[in-house]
Write an enzyme that holds these catalytic residues in place. Structure first.
Site, PDB file in Angstrom:
ATOM      1  N   LYS A  53       6.905  11.418   1.529  1.00 55.88           N
ATOM      2  CA  LYS A  53       7.037   9.959   1.518  1.00 55.88           C
ATOM      3  C   LYS A  53       5.996   9.274   0.627  1.00 55.88           C
ATOM      4  O   LYS A  53       6.213   8.174   0.133  1.00 55.88           O
ATOM      5  CB  LYS A  53       6.927   9.388   2.929  1.00 55.88           C
ATOM      6  CG  LYS A  53       8.095   9.700   3.842  1.00 55.88           C
ATOM      7  CD  LYS A  53       9.166   8.657   3.710  1.00 55.88           C
ATOM      8  CE  LYS A  53      10.259   8.656   4.756  1.00 55.88           C
ATOM      9  NZ  LYS A  53      10.538   9.844   5.513  1.00 55.88           N
ATOM     10  N   SER A  78       7.787   3.514  11.890  1.00 59.54           N
ATOM     11  CA  SER A  78       6.652   3.967  12.691  1.00 59.54           C
ATOM     12  C   SER A  78       6.258   5.361  12.248  1.00 59.54           C
ATOM     13  O   SER A  78       5.340   5.952  12.766  1.00 59.54           O
ATOM     14  CB  SER A  78       7.014   3.950  14.174  1.00 59.54           C
ATOM     15  OG  SER A  78       8.248   4.570  14.359  1.00 59.54           O
ATOM     16  N   GLU A 204      21.249  17.130   8.090  1.00 64.67           N
ATOM     17  CA  GLU A 204      20.886  16.125   9.086  1.00 64.67           C
ATOM     18  C   GLU A 204      20.987  16.732  10.484  1.00 64.67           C
ATOM     19  O   GLU A 204      21.618  17.763  10.666  1.00 64.67           O
ATOM     20  CB  GLU A 204      21.733  14.853   8.936  1.00 64.67           C
ATOM     21  CG  GLU A 204      23.202  15.039   9.092  1.00 64.67           C
ATOM     22  CD  GLU A 204      24.001  13.761   8.789  1.00 64.67           C
ATOM     23  OE1 GLU A 204      23.418  12.670   8.679  1.00 64.67           O
ATOM     24  OE2 GLU A 204      25.231  13.869   8.683  1.00 64.67           O
ATOM     25  N   GLY A 208      23.237  13.612  15.094  1.00 63.30           N
ATOM     26  CA  GLY A 208      23.513  12.361  14.377  1.00 63.30           C
ATOM     27  C   GLY A 208      24.021  12.641  12.980  1.00 63.30           C
ATOM     28  O   GLY A 208      23.290  12.533  12.007  1.00 63.30           O
ATOM     29  N   ASP A 210      25.807  11.059  10.889  1.00 62.13           N
ATOM     30  CA  ASP A 210      26.387   9.847  10.290  1.00 62.13           C
ATOM     31  C   ASP A 210      26.648   9.993   8.792  1.00 62.13           C
ATOM     32  O   ASP A 210      27.635   9.488   8.272  1.00 62.13           O
ATOM     33  CB  ASP A 210      25.472   8.644  10.537  1.00 62.13           C
ATOM     34  CG  ASP A 210      24.084   8.866   9.975  1.00 62.13           C
ATOM     35  OD1 ASP A 210      23.316   9.631  10.588  1.00 62.13           O
ATOM     36  OD2 ASP A 210      23.775   8.317   8.899  1.00 62.13           O
ATOM     37  N   SER A 304       9.836  19.015   4.008  1.00 60.82           N
ATOM     38  CA  SER A 304       9.559  17.607   3.712  1.00 60.82           C
ATOM     39  C   SER A 304       8.274  17.067   4.315  1.00 60.82           C
ATOM     40  O   SER A 304       7.723  16.090   3.804  1.00 60.82           O
ATOM     41  CB  SER A 304      10.742  16.758   4.152  1.00 60.82           C
ATOM     42  OG  SER A 304      11.036  17.007   5.514  1.00 60.82           O
TER      43      SER A 304
HETATM   44  C1  LIG Z   1      11.562  10.390   6.111  1.00 66.15           C
HETATM   45  C2  LIG Z   1      11.603  11.846   6.265  1.00 66.15           C
HETATM   46  C3  LIG Z   1      12.782  12.575   6.022  1.00 66.15           C
HETATM   47  C4  LIG Z   1      14.092  11.898   5.650  1.00 66.15           C
HETATM   48  O1  LIG Z   1      13.987  11.251   4.424  1.00 66.15           O
HETATM   49  P1  LIG Z   1      15.072  10.148   3.985  1.00 66.15           P
HETATM   50  O2  LIG Z   1      14.642   9.724   2.646  1.00 66.15           O
HETATM   51  O3  LIG Z   1      15.009   9.050   5.005  1.00 66.15           O
HETATM   52  O4  LIG Z   1      16.396  10.815   4.024  1.00 66.15           O
HETATM   53  C5  LIG Z   1      12.738  13.951   6.107  1.00 66.15           C
HETATM   54  N1  LIG Z   1      11.604  14.602   6.466  1.00 66.15           N
HETATM   55  C6  LIG Z   1      10.455  13.941   6.724  1.00 66.15           C
HETATM   56  C7  LIG Z   1       9.254  14.722   7.101  1.00 66.15           C
HETATM   57  C8  LIG Z   1      10.411  12.545   6.634  1.00 66.15           C
HETATM   58  O5  LIG Z   1       9.272  11.903   6.887  1.00 66.15           O
END
Ligand SMILES: *Cc1c(COP(=O)(O)O)cnc(C)c1O
Length: 318
Positions: A53, A78, A204, A208, A210, A304
């Site tokens: 992020k 959050s 996902e 969920g 979606d 991620s």
């Molecule tokens: C936000 C987040 C996601 C999902 O990312 P999006 O851009 O909302 O699809 C996946 N893994 C982690 C660790 C995140 O913080």
């Protein structure tokens, strides 16, 4: 609609140079043997503030005009986006306000404050965070940087896949977790340019799906807030910009269950010595469960994030 392109990902990469970590890509013979594939893991769990992020947040703040940066920025989240944005703003000496639910976990509130963020609390049962954020942004002249539905955020998120493909070469399959779709759509932009034949697959939580429903129906489907341990991906709907990108590029979506996420989290800890938060486990979980056929393929998997508190981690590992 003004969709971001690969040129935006390149601009984001230039802004992030020397600021974001160029995270390592690791491999595992055990994982390769189990799956019959050659897997490459991009370790965004080792990124600044613990998740990819930071890439999108920093890029979006850096793209603002100087007078906008002077007034400050605002977001609602959050989770990892709040911490990433607060860190990005502290590096650029920009004030940041985060709209958070009153019952947000104390660790997340502390982390956001620790990076210098101002917090405005709201009641998630009676108030709408997007309304509150819009109102604050209008009254205080703050620039709203949402967690995924924003072109500079999407472009920034695409830089992780760009780095991975540039490092390991073309992939047959690229897998990322999927919440609002910022990471997956940015990754799609990078993959389409750097590895045009690569399948791009978002994962996902099973509770969920979606995004899968939305791509099948051709319209954005909104669901009730799903319950899953993948707390970074329990969005109720994908963003408008991500959805348009995913549709345009035939990006695929599959799901993984919480039980598969726990098994995968343990695999990362035990076999690869990596702390990966449940949401970050979505990609490998879908491969291990057979949701995507990867035999004989070169597969890139984005880990991620790594933000899981130790009590929860201990519970998952027990
Ligand atoms: C936000 C987040 C996601 C999902 O990312 P999006 O851009 O909302 O699809 C996946 N893994 C982690 C660790 C995140 O913080």
């Amino acid at each position: 609609m003004d969709l971001p392109t690969y040129a935006d990902v390149e601009r984001a990469a230039a802004r992030l140079r020397g600021v974001a970590h160029r995270t390592p890509v690791v491999t595992s013979r055990t994982a390769d043997e189990r799956t019959g594939a050659t897997l490459f893991f991009k370790c965004e769990n080792l990124q600044r503030a613990g998740a990819f992020k930071f890439r999108g947040a920093y890029n979006a703040v850096a793209a603002l005009a100087p007078e906008q940066r002077k007034r400050g920025v605002l977001s609602y989240s959050s989770g990892n986006h709040a911490q990433a944005l607060a860190l990005a703003c502290s590096l650029m000496e920009t004030r940041v306000t985060i709209v958070m639910p009153k019952d947000a976990p104390a660790t997340k509130v502390e982390a956001t404050r620790g990076y210098g963020g101002d917090i405005v609390f709201y009641d998630r049962y009676t108030e709408d965070r997007e309304e509150i954020a819009k109102d604050l942004s209008a009254r205080r002249g703050l620039s709203l940087i949402p967690p995924f539905d924003h072109r500079d955020v999407i472009a920034g998120q695409g830089t992780a896949a760009k780095e991975m493909i540039e490092e390991v070469g073309a992939l047959d399959v690229l897998m990322t977790p999927l919440g609002g779709g910022g990471l997956l759509s940015g990754s799609t932009l990078a993959a389409r340019r750097l590895a045009p034949d690569c399948r791009v697959v978002g994962v996902e939580p099973e509770a969920g799906d979606d995004a899968r429903q939305s791509l099948r129906r051709g319209v954005i489907v909104t669901i009730a807030p799903p319950r899953s341990i993948a707390d970074g991906a329990i969005t109720t709907h994908v963003g408008t910009l991500p959805f348009a990108i995913l549709r345009a590029h035939q990006t695929e979506v599959v799901t993984a269950s919480d039980a598969d996420l726990i098994g995968t989290l343990r695999f990362f800890a035990e076999r690869m010595k990596l702390v990966v938060e449940p949401t970050g486990c979505l990609g490998l979980a879908a491969v291990l469960s057979g949701a995507v056929d990867v035999r004989g393929k070169r597969v890139g998997i984005v880990l991620s994030g790594g933000n899981v508190d130790v009590a929860a981690l201990a519970k998952f590992l027990a």
